[in-house]
Design an enzyme around this catalytic site. Structure first.
Site, PDB file in Angstrom:
ATOM      1  N   ARG A   1       0.815  -1.221   0.000  1.00  0.00           N
ATOM      2  CA  ARG A   1       0.000   0.000   0.000  1.00  0.00           C
ATOM      3  C   ARG A   1       0.849   1.272   0.000  1.00  0.00           C
ATOM      4  NH1 ARG A   1      -5.091  -1.347   4.041  1.00  0.00           N
ATOM      5  NH2 ARG A   1      -6.508  -2.017   2.400  1.00  0.00           N
TER       6      ARG A   1
ATOM      7  N   LYS B   1     -17.508 -15.544   5.550  1.00  0.00           N
ATOM      8  CA  LYS B   1     -18.891 -15.124   5.802  1.00  0.00           C
ATOM      9  C   LYS B   1     -19.616 -14.661   4.548  1.00  0.00           C
ATOM     10  CE  LYS B   1     -18.525 -13.591  10.576  1.00  0.00           C
ATOM     11  NZ  LYS B   1     -18.438 -12.339  11.345  1.00  0.00           N
TER      12      LYS B   1
ATOM     13  N   GLY C   1      -7.029  -7.540   0.472  1.00  0.00           N
ATOM     14  CA  GLY C   1      -7.065  -8.354   1.683  1.00  0.00           C
ATOM     15  C   GLY C   1      -6.372  -9.703   1.585  1.00  0.00           C
TER      16      GLY C   1
ATOM     17  N   GLY D   1     -12.592  -4.290   1.432  1.00  0.00           N
ATOM     18  CA  GLY D   1     -13.971  -3.815   1.610  1.00  0.00           C
ATOM     19  C   GLY D   1     -14.369  -2.783   0.566  1.00  0.00           C
TER      20      GLY D   1
END
Ligand code: 3PG
Ligand code: MG
Length: 374
Positions: free
Chosen positions: A44, A181, A326, A349
């Site tokens: 990043r 999830k 991620g 996200g």
């Protein structure tokens, strides 16, 4: 300019001006025995360099600002920017970096007083923090209210690539989703089902789908309150590809491979070899692939092969390949395949939210900046 989103060129002459650059330097850190912290992946930081260098070469004074981790609105040495500042000084000497924005409760609350303090003495604002563009926090949405603003090169590329997937993907378009999830990804699953030719599901979230099909899943991790939702998604007749075999442990904790039915006490931790081959075929036959989320517990070598096979197919396919941040980006780096992907997003996200909604609070804020025509 993508839909009234200002680029660096829209800032005009930056020479002699002070530019606040919101970056996402929320990098993974490990603690060393001597109590100091070390960056384990500086992706990043490197990703923001084109913007920082563009401004520096044109005579601007660059001040970077980022959050790091989730401190609770107060200074906390565990989330000090020191390790990031040290790495930034190596990569972009002379660039200032503010202390962790989340040390101030005003950041997450989007407090106008905190915004005023951030923009004091600053002439221009650049948002290059794609990974945080889904957060309506002070440093993201505040400065463009008063300062001429632009997206940096990283934010621009992320938005171009991800919106293209959503609007004009080359078909066949295959999306591969994993992770634990389904509840976190429901919105993006529904949005993707409108545009993909095949939605491939691995990771622990496959057990909720398998439970919805009435299959026994042993003691595998799943979300009981999402079974009905998965049943509804499956009943739409949309092309959802689920694993045909699973690897994990049997009731005695021994490594085992199963078909689509897991016996009592067994636990699935990865897609099986047949599923990995089928997923790989889907990726090889596609012209566009989006991948988010590992296929299994790849940190454990016994359960890494599903994720490794998908990563290898991502590297080998002729398709245009996009990986959504991620864990999947970490897996690619672990397998040494990250440089064989067309676009590895810096946002997990944020990439999912942009695919789902087609917009983000950080982008909306830039469109309202005083240098953007209305
Ligand atoms: C990320 O790592 O996903 C971004 O930096 C955003 O961090 P957050 O989820 O703590 O807001
Ligand atoms: Mg390719």
């Amino acid at each position: 300019m993508i839909e009234r989103l200002p680029t660096l060129e829209d800032l005009g002459d930056v020479s002699g001006r002070t530019v606040l650059v919101r970056t996402d330097f929320n990098v993974p850190l490990e603690s060393l025995p001597d109590g100091t912290r070390r960056i384990t992946d500086d992706f990043r930081i490197r990703a923001a360099l084109p913007t920082i260098e563009w401004l520096g070469e044109r005579g601007a004074t660059v001040v970077c600002a980022s959050h790091l981790g989730r401190p609770k609105g107060a200074p906390d040495p565990r989330y000090s920017m020191d390790p990031v500042a040290a790495r930034l000084a190596e990569l972009a000497p002379g660039v200032r970096l503010l202390e962790n924005l989340r040390f101030d409760p005003g950041e997450e609350k989007n407090d106008p007083d905190f915004v005023s303090r951030l923009v004091r003495g600053v002439d221009l604002y650049v948002d290059d923090a794609f990974g945080a563009a889904h957060r309506a926090h002070a440093s993201i949405v505040g400065p463009p209210r008063t300062l001429p603003s632009a997206m940096g090169r990283l934010l621009q590329r992320e938005v171009e690539v991800l919106l293209e997937l959503r609007r004009r993907p080359k078909h066949p378009f295959v999306a591969v989703l994993g992770g634990s999830k389904i509840s976190d990804k429901l919105g993006v699953v529904e949005a993707l089902l409108e545009v993909v030719d095949s939605l491939v599901i691995g990771g622990a979230m496959c057990f909720t789908f398998m439970a919805a099909q009435g299959l026994p899943i042993g003691d595998s991790l799943f979300e009981p309150d999402q079974v009905e939702t998965c049943r509804r998604l499956l009943s739409t007749g949309k092309p959802i590809l689920l694993p045909e075999d699973i690897t994990g442990v049997d009731e005695n904790g021994n490594y085992a491979t199963f078909g689509r039915r897991l016996p009592p006490g067994a636990m699935g931790f990865d897609i099986g070899p047949g599923s990995a081959a089928a997923f790989s075929d889907a990726i090889m036959d596609a012209r566009t692939v989006f991948w988010n989320g590992p296929m299994g517990m790849f940190e454990d070598d016994r359960f890494a092969s599903g994720t490794r096979t998908v990563a290898q197919a991502m590297a080998d396919t002729k398709a245009f390949t996009v990986v959504g941040g991620g864990d999947s980006a970490a897996a690619l780096a672990q397998f040494g395949l990250d440089d064989r992907i067309d676009h590895v997003s810096t946002g997990g996200g944020a990439s999912l939210e942009l695919l789902e909604l087609g917009d983000l609070p950080g982008l909306e804020a830039l469109r309202g900046a005083p240098n953007v025509g209305h």
